[in-house]
Structure formats: C-alpha cells, structure tokens
Design an enzyme around this catalytic site. Structure first.
Site, PDB file in Angstrom:
ATOM      1  N   ASN A  74       0.870  -1.184   0.000  1.00 33.31           N
ATOM      2  CA  ASN A  74       0.000   0.000   0.000  1.00 33.31           C
ATOM      3  C   ASN A  74       0.903   1.229   0.000  1.00 33.31           C
ATOM      4  O   ASN A  74       1.501   1.564   1.022  1.00 33.31           O
ATOM      5  CB  ASN A  74      -0.886  -0.027   1.261  1.00 33.31           C
ATOM      6  CG  ASN A  74      -1.695   1.255   1.415  1.00 33.31           C
ATOM      7  OD1 ASN A  74      -1.837   2.028   0.464  1.00 33.31           O
ATOM      8  ND2 ASN A  74      -2.224   1.479   2.609  1.00 33.31           N
ATOM      9  N   LYS A 105       0.074   4.235  -0.302  1.00 31.69           N
ATOM     10  CA  LYS A 105      -0.611   5.406   0.264  1.00 31.69           C
ATOM     11  C   LYS A 105      -0.423   6.618  -0.663  1.00 31.69           C
ATOM     12  O   LYS A 105      -0.296   6.445  -1.864  1.00 31.69           O
ATOM     13  CB  LYS A 105      -0.109   5.709   1.678  1.00 31.69           C
ATOM     14  CG  LYS A 105      -0.050   4.475   2.569  1.00 31.69           C
ATOM     15  CD  LYS A 105       0.100   4.828   4.011  1.00 31.69           C
ATOM     16  CE  LYS A 105       0.417   3.590   4.813  1.00 31.69           C
ATOM     17  NZ  LYS A 105       0.178   3.742   6.229  1.00 31.69           N
ATOM     18  N   HIS A 111      -9.546   1.205   4.934  1.00 29.51           N
ATOM     19  CA  HIS A 111      -8.263   1.411   5.634  1.00 29.51           C
ATOM     20  C   HIS A 111      -8.498   2.379   6.802  1.00 29.51           C
ATOM     21  O   HIS A 111      -9.285   3.313   6.690  1.00 29.51           O
ATOM     22  CB  HIS A 111      -7.232   1.971   4.654  1.00 29.51           C
ATOM     23  CG  HIS A 111      -5.835   1.949   5.198  1.00 29.51           C
ATOM     24  ND1 HIS A 111      -5.396   2.863   6.126  1.00 29.51           N
ATOM     25  CD2 HIS A 111      -4.795   1.108   4.958  1.00 29.51           C
ATOM     26  CE1 HIS A 111      -4.124   2.577   6.438  1.00 29.51           C
ATOM     27  NE2 HIS A 111      -3.748   1.514   5.742  1.00 29.51           N
ATOM     28  N   GLU A 164      -6.866   4.780   7.859  1.00 33.35           N
ATOM     29  CA  GLU A 164      -6.634   6.195   7.537  1.00 33.35           C
ATOM     30  C   GLU A 164      -7.871   6.793   6.876  1.00 33.35           C
ATOM     31  O   GLU A 164      -8.184   7.965   7.060  1.00 33.35           O
ATOM     32  CB  GLU A 164      -5.390   6.339   6.650  1.00 33.35           C
ATOM     33  CG  GLU A 164      -4.131   6.075   7.459  1.00 33.35           C
ATOM     34  CD  GLU A 164      -2.947   5.560   6.665  1.00 33.35           C
ATOM     35  OE1 GLU A 164      -2.973   5.603   5.421  1.00 33.35           O
ATOM     36  OE2 GLU A 164      -1.994   5.091   7.311  1.00 33.35           O
ATOM     37  N   GLU A 207      -5.278  -4.825  10.709  1.00 37.36           N
ATOM     38  CA  GLU A 207      -4.285  -3.774  10.886  1.00 37.36           C
ATOM     39  C   GLU A 207      -4.575  -3.007  12.175  1.00 37.36           C
ATOM     40  O   GLU A 207      -5.368  -2.054  12.162  1.00 37.36           O
ATOM     41  CB  GLU A 207      -4.332  -2.809   9.707  1.00 37.36           C
ATOM     42  CG  GLU A 207      -4.048  -3.451   8.370  1.00 37.36           C
ATOM     43  CD  GLU A 207      -3.440  -2.461   7.402  1.00 37.36           C
ATOM     44  OE1 GLU A 207      -2.377  -2.757   6.877  1.00 37.36           O
ATOM     45  OE2 GLU A 207      -4.022  -1.382   7.198  1.00 37.36           O
ATOM     46  N   GLY A 218       2.385   2.415  10.691  1.00 40.54           N
ATOM     47  CA  GLY A 218       3.317   3.530  10.512  1.00 40.54           C
ATOM     48  C   GLY A 218       4.030   3.945  11.783  1.00 40.54           C
ATOM     49  O   GLY A 218       4.650   5.011  11.835  1.00 40.54           O
ATOM     50  N   SER A 220       3.473  -1.886  10.335  1.00 31.94           N
ATOM     51  CA  SER A 220       4.930  -1.861  10.530  1.00 31.94           C
ATOM     52  C   SER A 220       5.621  -3.171  10.147  1.00 31.94           C
ATOM     53  O   SER A 220       6.584  -3.593  10.799  1.00 31.94           O
ATOM     54  CB  SER A 220       5.268  -1.466  11.981  1.00 31.94           C
ATOM     55  OG  SER A 220       4.794  -0.158  12.243  1.00 31.94           O
TER      56      SER A 220
HETATM   57  C1  PEP Z   1      -0.749   0.229   5.865  1.00 30.23           C
HETATM   58  O1  PEP Z   1      -0.733   1.347   5.389  1.00 30.23           O
HETATM   59  O2  PEP Z   1      -1.665  -0.538   5.555  1.00 30.23           O
HETATM   60  C2  PEP Z   1       0.338  -0.154   6.770  1.00 30.23           C
HETATM   61  C3  PEP Z   1       0.263  -1.308   7.367  1.00 30.23           C
HETATM   62  O3  PEP Z   1       1.366   0.736   6.922  1.00 30.23           O
HETATM   63  P1  PEP Z   1       2.819   0.439   7.584  1.00 30.23           P
HETATM   64  O4  PEP Z   1       3.298  -0.868   7.024  1.00 30.23           O
HETATM   65  O5  PEP Z   1       3.659   1.594   7.147  1.00 30.23           O
HETATM   66  O6  PEP Z   1       2.621   0.363   9.058  1.00 30.23           O
END
Ligand code: PEP
Length: 254
Positions: A9, A11, A94, A96, A164, A170, A210
């Site tokens: 992803n 983003k 997601h 976000e 998640e 992040g 992460s």
């Molecule tokens: C994500 O954006 O779905 C995500 C898991 O981000 P990160 O791996 O940067 O934590």
C-alpha cells in the site's frame, strides 16, 4: 491451501515518475517469485502506467479506495468500472480512510458489495485503536467491523481481510506474530459464523502494521496469517522483494 498474498500500500506517495522507477526496480525479481500473490497498490494516477510496466508478469495491481457508484455527479471520486480495466484488487476501509475521511462501517459495506459485484477483490481492513486494545475490547471491535463490513455480502473466497491494529500502522511498533495470529483467528471465526466454515477457510487473512523485511517471518510462520499488507516498507524495492521472498520460502514449512 490458501496462496499467500503480499500487498504493498503506497498510500499518498510517489509522483508518476517515482512510481515507475520503483516498479522498474523490482518487477523482474518479484515476477520470479511464483508461489506468492504480489499486489501493488499505487496512487490512482499511476495505475495505468504501472499496468503497462507489469504486463506479462505475475504481478497484480490494486487501488487504495473506490466509490460505490459506477458513474455520476460525485466530483473527485473513482468508480469500480474505472478500476476494473486497470486492477484486480481494491483496499477498502483502511483506518486512515476511517479516521481522516470519516468512512463508516455502513459506507465501507456498500463499497465491499459493489467491489465484489464489479469483479474486484476487496482487501477489507479492520483494526482496533490503542485504547480498544488496552481496555480489552479488541475482539468486540474487530467482530463488529467484520460483521458490519460484510453485512448482506454472499460468501466468497474472493474477499481478503487485513487485520491492521491502528497502533501498529506507521509507528514502527508491530504486533507480535502471536498477537496477530490470535486476532486473525478471531476474524476467521467471525467469517465462519457469518458465512460458513468452508468459505472462512478459503478467505485470505493478512496482517498489516509496521511489517518490514526484519519481522515478516514472525507473521508468516503463524497458521492463520496468509500474508501482509505492507505500507512504508513497500516503498523500498529491496525491502518489498525481501518480504515477498521470505514469504515464499517460509510457506513450504507452514
Ligand atoms: C498500511 O498502510 O496498511 C500499513 C500497514 O502501513 P505500515 O506498514 O507503514 O505500518
């Protein structure tokens, strides 16, 4: 046996040129790894160009969002019929988008239904906040998100769910493999309760938060974790290739 899936992803990162360079840097290596499904989810504006760059390879494309109508007066939105020409997957719900764009479970449910009707495979994201986690409400929160996201959806193995935890996205503070597997097993049970055991066994469930080349193994060796949704680390070609490669080799000993 569920085929492992690793999805990147990106983003809101990469201008068109950067997106093309990133793909060029990993296309050959990713293509050579064949027992893992590899999905890149770049920004909308790069989908068409990347589609050309990956033509003839085993790499697939996903979008990061979509609206639930095919066309009309919805300024700024992208519809499923625009996406089906370009990609196979679409990330929906997601955290976000839930947090910054006020997406509700009801809206996400409409998008999941529409994606499936349109032939797109949804990657439905669910996850609890730090507060939910610390107050023992992870199961309740996740079950509610799964039930609401899939309300009225017919059983299908085309669905992918990404667990998640918001506190892990992040932040550099990933869940442990065991924590991820415990919650992902709960998600599989929720899908079995809502649909049936057979479909729940076929649906791929990913961990996200992460994930890097240093910790992917910890997740992949777990019985219910079928892959990962990778944010930050998917923007580095070497990292992403290493995550896919480790997934491929660990799959055989699961
Ligand atoms: C994500 O954006 O779905 C995500 C898991 O981000 P990160 O791996 O940067 O934590």
């Amino acid at each position: 046996m569920r085929k492992p899936l690793i999805s990147g992803n990106w983003k809101m990162n990469t201008k068109l040129e950067e997106a093309e360079s990133l793909v060029r840097a990993m296309v050959a290596e990713l293509d050579s790894i064949d027992n893992v499904e590899k999905v890149l989810c770049p920004p909308f504006i790069s989908l068409a160009a990347i589609k050309e760059l990956i033509k003839g390879t085993s790499i697939e494309l996903g979008a990061q969002n979509m609206y639930f109508e095919d066309k009309g007066a919805y300024t700024g939105e992208i519809s499923p019929i625009m996406l089906t020409d370009l990609c196979d997957f679409v990330i929906l719900g997601h955290s976000e988008r839930r947090q910054y764009f006020a997406e509700t479970d009801e809206l996400i449910n409409k998008k999941v239904k529409k994606a499936l009707e349109s032939g797109l495979k949804p990657i439905l994201c669910v996850g609890e906040s730090l507060e939910d986690n610390e107050t023992g409400r992870t199961e309740q929160k996740i079950t509610r998100q799964v039930n609401a996201g899939l309300a009225g959806v017919s059983p299908t193995s085309q669905l992918v769910i990404a667990y998640e935890p918001i506190w892990a996205i992040g932040t550099g503070k990933a869940a442990t493999g065991k924590q991820a597997n415990t919650t992902i097993s709960l998600i599989r049970s929720a899908v079995a309760n809502l649909w049936d055991e057979k479909t729940a066994e076929a649906v791929r469930l990913l961990y996200g938060g992460s994930v890097t080349s240093s910790n992917i193994a910890e997740f992949i060796i777990e019985s219910d974790v079928d892959g990962a949704l990778v944010g930050g680390a998917s923007l580095k070609a070497d990292e992403f290739v290493s995550i896919v490669r480790q997934t491929s080799s660990l799959k055989s000993i699961r």
